[in-house]
Design an enzyme around this catalytic site. Structure first.
Site, mmCIF file in Angstrom:
data_model
loop_
_atom_site.group_PDB
_atom_site.id
_atom_site.type_symbol
_atom_site.label_atom_id
_atom_site.label_comp_id
_atom_site.label_asym_id
_atom_site.label_seq_id
_atom_site.Cartn_x
_atom_site.Cartn_y
_atom_site.Cartn_z
ATOM 1 N N PHE A 244 -8.105 31.979 50.327
ATOM 2 C CA PHE A 244 -9.474 31.527 50.054
ATOM 3 C C PHE A 244 -10.430 32.694 49.846
ATOM 4 O O PHE A 244 -11.635 32.533 49.950
ATOM 5 C CB PHE A 244 -9.975 30.578 51.154
ATOM 6 C CG PHE A 244 -8.972 29.508 51.503
ATOM 7 C CD1 PHE A 244 -8.613 28.560 50.564
ATOM 8 C CD2 PHE A 244 -8.350 29.485 52.744
ATOM 9 C CE1 PHE A 244 -7.667 27.600 50.854
ATOM 10 C CE2 PHE A 244 -7.395 28.525 53.041
ATOM 11 C CZ PHE A 244 -7.059 27.571 52.091
ATOM 12 N N GLY A 471 -1.001 29.953 47.716
ATOM 13 C CA GLY A 471 -0.911 28.527 47.995
ATOM 14 C C GLY A 471 -1.038 27.595 46.796
ATOM 15 O O GLY A 471 -0.544 26.474 46.830
ATOM 16 N N ILE A 636 -3.534 21.147 32.105
ATOM 17 C CA ILE A 636 -2.987 21.139 33.464
ATOM 18 C C ILE A 636 -1.497 21.470 33.364
ATOM 19 O O ILE A 636 -0.703 20.705 32.812
ATOM 20 C CB ILE A 636 -3.216 19.777 34.145
ATOM 21 C CG1 ILE A 636 -4.721 19.470 34.199
ATOM 22 C CG2 ILE A 636 -2.600 19.774 35.542
ATOM 23 C CD1 ILE A 636 -5.584 20.526 34.855
ATOM 24 N N LYS A 640 1.174 18.187 39.896
ATOM 25 C CA LYS A 640 1.192 17.916 41.340
ATOM 26 C C LYS A 640 0.472 19.027 42.113
ATOM 27 O O LYS A 640 -0.298 18.765 43.030
ATOM 28 C CB LYS A 640 2.644 17.805 41.802
ATOM 29 C CG LYS A 640 2.817 17.170 43.156
ATOM 30 C CD LYS A 640 4.293 16.898 43.378
ATOM 31 C CE LYS A 640 4.543 16.251 44.710
ATOM 32 N NZ LYS A 640 5.991 16.001 44.881
ATOM 33 N N LYS A 708 -7.579 26.717 32.047
ATOM 34 C CA LYS A 708 -8.749 27.423 32.578
ATOM 35 C C LYS A 708 -8.450 27.691 34.062
ATOM 36 O O LYS A 708 -7.338 28.085 34.382
ATOM 37 C CB LYS A 708 -10.020 26.610 32.331
ATOM 38 C CG LYS A 708 -10.281 26.393 30.829
ATOM 39 C CD LYS A 708 -11.734 26.028 30.503
ATOM 40 C CE LYS A 708 -12.009 24.550 30.610
ATOM 41 N NZ LYS A 708 -13.349 24.173 30.066
ATOM 42 N N GLY A 709 -9.404 27.520 34.944
ATOM 43 C CA GLY A 709 -9.131 27.777 36.363
ATOM 44 C C GLY A 709 -9.573 26.610 37.206
ATOM 45 O O GLY A 709 -10.361 25.770 36.766
ATOM 46 N N GLY A 711 -9.235 26.754 41.226
ATOM 47 C CA GLY A 711 -9.387 26.990 42.664
ATOM 48 C C GLY A 711 -10.831 26.893 43.122
ATOM 49 O O GLY A 711 -11.123 26.299 44.165
ATOM 50 N N GLU A 712 -11.738 27.462 42.381
ATOM 51 C CA GLU A 712 -13.135 27.510 42.827
ATOM 52 C C GLU A 712 -13.842 26.172 42.604
ATOM 53 O O GLU A 712 -14.524 25.665 43.490
ATOM 54 C CB GLU A 712 -13.906 28.629 42.115
ATOM 55 C CG GLU A 712 -13.121 29.913 41.848
ATOM 56 C CD GLU A 712 -12.699 30.691 43.071
ATOM 57 O OE1 GLU A 712 -13.352 30.584 44.120
ATOM 58 O OE2 GLU A 712 -11.691 31.420 42.979
HETATM 59 MO MO1 MOS Z 1 -11.042 33.347 45.609
HETATM 60 S S1 MOS Z 1 -12.796 33.470 46.705
HETATM 61 O O1 MOS Z 1 -11.405 34.410 44.354
HETATM 62 O O2 MOS Z 1 -9.815 33.822 46.622
#
Ligand code: MOS
Length: 745
Positions: A244, A471, A636, A640, A708-709, A711-712
């Site tokens: 994170f 992760g 995508i 999953k 694209k991305g 996580g954020e």
């Molecule tokens: Mo993320 S805050 O770029 O691990």
């Protein structure tokens, strides 16, 4: 060359390629390497927030059973990089990183000031409790709300104020919202605790098993600290149990582990304690934000003013884009932003999921909701009225933007139109029902990376890159990219990561891994296909004249075979192509990076979060009842794992909205709730069914795989959706996170 990436459906909805290893204990994390002669290190922390160490009594600790060394600034071997003027533990921040054991200066409460090394962990813990320090204390400042009235904020290039059009234009608009929002200190605290196992295999050669999101950046930090060439520093991170953001830089404890192992000449394992996870590896800094929104009576934004203050440490300048989203999210002619940080006697904050934007979006997306009620316009309609068709900050077209589609998908799914918009009007039994929504945005980018692709004569494919997987399922996604590109089944592909000797991969941060490394894997796989075609065409063993005369684009790959698009019966197995050419393997390494063309566009990922929650009016307890999160994250790759990423972000968002709050006792500058009993995070009982949806449209300007991305954006905006739903349920606008029951009764 026949099948390009999008001719083929992404292969199945498969499980993680490393899932079985993770759930059966086969996956080895940084703290799990058992080396011969291993020693154990425990860090002693400062008990004051500011001052100097006047004296150290380590005799009792040194005499304790099993103790090998007690290292402090008095006896630590010099770290060569400290003298070079270079900053070996530098993250991408200004100032000078904490140089552990280099002097007697205390910068924050909980600072690591001694390392006790023993032959067992328990003996090291005991001996560490015997180290006595005497301090010369100085007055400290750890509270942002006090600092803002007593300290000067930092100034300089990092704090350029932004202005488009006229400053504070909102004040002259027919409809105005002015509000202040506060958010507390929050911590990442992934399940896996930070750990470093350092092993000097020669006087000038070290292997470091490290929890890191950046294999190559960690290698560089250690190279600089100990002035070693690249080939003498090996960094291993095969598995990472969550990051994170707090494993994005090399922290002082990792340097301490290297110092300790060098001094004893034995490998050393240093695992932080859970309380140390609150003070030694960064956190999301608190923020005070002011927003001014001005609009016409029919909901067109006239002006946005967004000001934020936050803090950094007294030794480094950490900054993040708290106000940035307000500059580009909505089409608005007049925007001004201002952001400043105060240097406090705390450890340095760092990026935490959705860094900057997650904090800023809470304010902006709450304020939009406030405006929607004032205007009596549906909040989605308000956002659509101010939808940016081009990037208003940079005046660039978007490489892709499917935010409208995301609003639609999510509102259909949760039944947005069926709610009664009047606050406090909906009930289930005695409980108040609230619906809320918000949007999130984060820069989508593509960096530089290398990947190796090696086809082996048994038909299996190996892909390697020095990246770590904290992760999100990078190994799985990369395996799928390779499989989709080469037509080799997933179960015949191995993706190897987590070793600095592999071709340089990106740091896993800023939601860029799939875009960056996925492109490299695609490019390496494509280069490999070219080589296979060349081999097949050159090889006289294949008697079919068609093969020798065919053009590269006439070939298709599938099911570990190469065939002619025009006549699929002309078909060779990849393994035969290699063997009949007398090769055991065929290998390519490709470097892959963003294009000049892509620079002509603005690229963002977007999210839209919908929340339904229930509020008990008697107790003020809020229970999130349903979540629909929608991502415009490009193509995508790995459905999953992508859903898992969005669901994880929503869980983090529930924590940010309702529970998480780091508390510091400012009299001592010391953490109060530095443990999981007192720092609350959502448990299963707090988490409802979460539905993750994706627009799933490729961005082919950004990169060849269209991703694209994610996580954020999974987190960004979520807290505002909850705050907006709480308002809808209760009519109470809570502008201070977390929304705990006391604020609702
Ligand atoms: Mo993320 S805050 O770029 O691990």
């Amino acid at each position: 060359m026949g099948n390009n990436f999008f001719d083929t459906e992404i292969i199945d909805e498969g499980d993680r390629v490393d899932g079985i290893a993770k759930v059966t204990g086969g996956a080895k994390f940084a703290a799990e390497y058992e080396l011969p002669n291993l020693t154990y290190g425990v860090l002693v922390e400062s008990k004051i927030a500011k001052g100097t160490i006047a004296a150290i009594d380590s005799k009792a600790a040194e005499r304790a059973p099993g103790v090998l060394e007690v290292i402090t600034h008095l006896n630590a071997p010099k770290v060569p990089g400290y003298d070079a003027g270079a900053n070996p533990v530098k993250g991408p921040t200004g100032g000078k990183g904490l140089q552990i054991f280099n002097d007697n200066i205390i910068h924050f409460n909980g600072q690591p000031i001694a390392l006790v090394i023993a032959d067992t962990f328990e003996r090291a813990v005991h001996a560490a409790s015997l180290v006595k320090m005497q301090y010369k204390k100085e007055a400290h400042q750890t509270a942002l709300h006090t600092a803002k009235d007593t300290l000067p904020a930092l100034e300089g290039q990092r704090y350029n104020d932004y202005l488009r059009g006229e400053a504070n234009a909102y004040k002259n608009a027919p409809v105005i919202i002015e509000a202040e929002y506060t958010s507390p200190l929050e911590v990442h605290n992934p399940m896996e605790i930070h750990a470093t196992t350092a092993h000097w295999t020669a006087e000038d050669k070290v292997t470091v098993y490290e929890k890191t999101q950046g294999i190559k950046s960690t290698q560089r930090s250690i190279m600089q600290a100990f002035k070693l060439p690249e080939e003498n520093v090996k960094v291993i991170a095969k598995y990472v149990g969550g990051g994170f953001g707090n494993a994005l830089r090399t922290w002082p404890h990792a340097i301490a582990a290297c110092i300790g192992a060098k001094k004893t000449g034995r490998p050393l394992k240093l695992v932080l304690t859970r309380p140390q996870m609150f003070t030694m590896v960064g956190y999301r800094p608190p923020a005070l934000q002011k927003i001014g929104l001005g609009a016409t009576a029919d909901g067109k934004l006239i002006g946005i003013t967004h000001e934020a203050i936050s803090h950094t440490s007294n030794y480094e300048e950490f900054t993040e884009g708290i106000v940035n989203m307000s500059r580009f999210m909505y089409a608005c002619p007049n925007v001004n932003t201002r952001y400043r940080v105060y240097p406090l006697d705390m450890s340095t904050p760092t990026w935490m999921r959705g860094p900057g934007e997650a904090t800023g979006a809470f304010a902006l997306e709450s304020a939009l909701d406030e405006l929607s009620y004032q205007l009596n316009i549906d909040p989605i309609e308000l956002r659509l009225k101010n939808y940016a068709e081009t990037d208003p900050q940079r005046n660039l077209p978007y490489s892709s933007k499917f935010l409208k589609e995301a609003y639609q998908l999510g509102s259909d799914k949760i039944g947005w139109d069926k709610r009664n918009r009047t606050p406090g009007s909906m009930k289930e039994g005695d409980l108040l029902v609230g619906y809320g929504m918000s949007s999130g945005v984060f820069n989508a980018s593509r960096g530089t990376a290398r990947a190796l692709a090696r086809l082996q004569s048994d038909g299996t494919l190996l892909i390697q890159s020095a990246v770590s997987d904290s992760g999100p399922g990078t190994a799985t996604a990369m395996t799928k990219v390779a499989s989709t590109t080469t037509g080799i089944p997933v179960n015949k592909i191995t993706f190897e990561l987590g070793d600095s000797s592999y071709p340089p991969g990106p740091t896993q941060g800023g939601s860029t891994t799939t875009s960056t490394l996925g492109s490299a894997v695609y490019d390496a796989s494509t280069a490999l296909k070219k080589k296979i075609i060349d081999l097949a065409k050159k090889n006289a063993v294949f008697h079919t004249a068609d093969i020798h005369t065919a053009k590269p684009e006439d070939f298709v790959f599938g099911d570990s075979h190469i065939s002619l698009a025009a006549d699929k019966s002309i078909r060779l197995s990849l393994s035969d192509v290699l063997k009949s050419s007398g090769l055991n393997q065929l290998e390519v390494t490709e470097e892959s990076k963003g294009t000049e063309e892509a620079k002509k566009y603005a690229s963002y990922s977007y999210s839209v979060h919908f929340v339904k929650l229930l509020v008990n009016p008697a107790t003020g307890v809020v229970r999130v009842n349903r979540v629909v999160s929608v991502g415009d994250a490009g193509k995508i790759i790995s459905p999953k794992q992508a859903a898992g990423q969005m669901i994880g972000g929503a869980v983090g968002g529930i924590g940010m909205a309702l529970m998480e709050e780091g508390v510091v006792d400012h009299r001592y500058g010391r953490w109060v709730n530095n443990n999981f009993a007192d720092y609350h995070v959502p448990v299963h009982a707090d988490v409802p069914h979460i539905e993750a949806l994706f627009v799933d449209k490729p961005d082919l300007i950004l990169n060849p795989i269209g991703a694209k991305g994610m996580g954020e954006i999974a987190l960004i905006g979520f807290a505002a959706a909850v705050a907006n739903a709480v308002y809808h349920a209760t009519g109470k606008r809570i502008r201070e996170l977390p929304i705990t029951p006391d604020k609702l009764i």
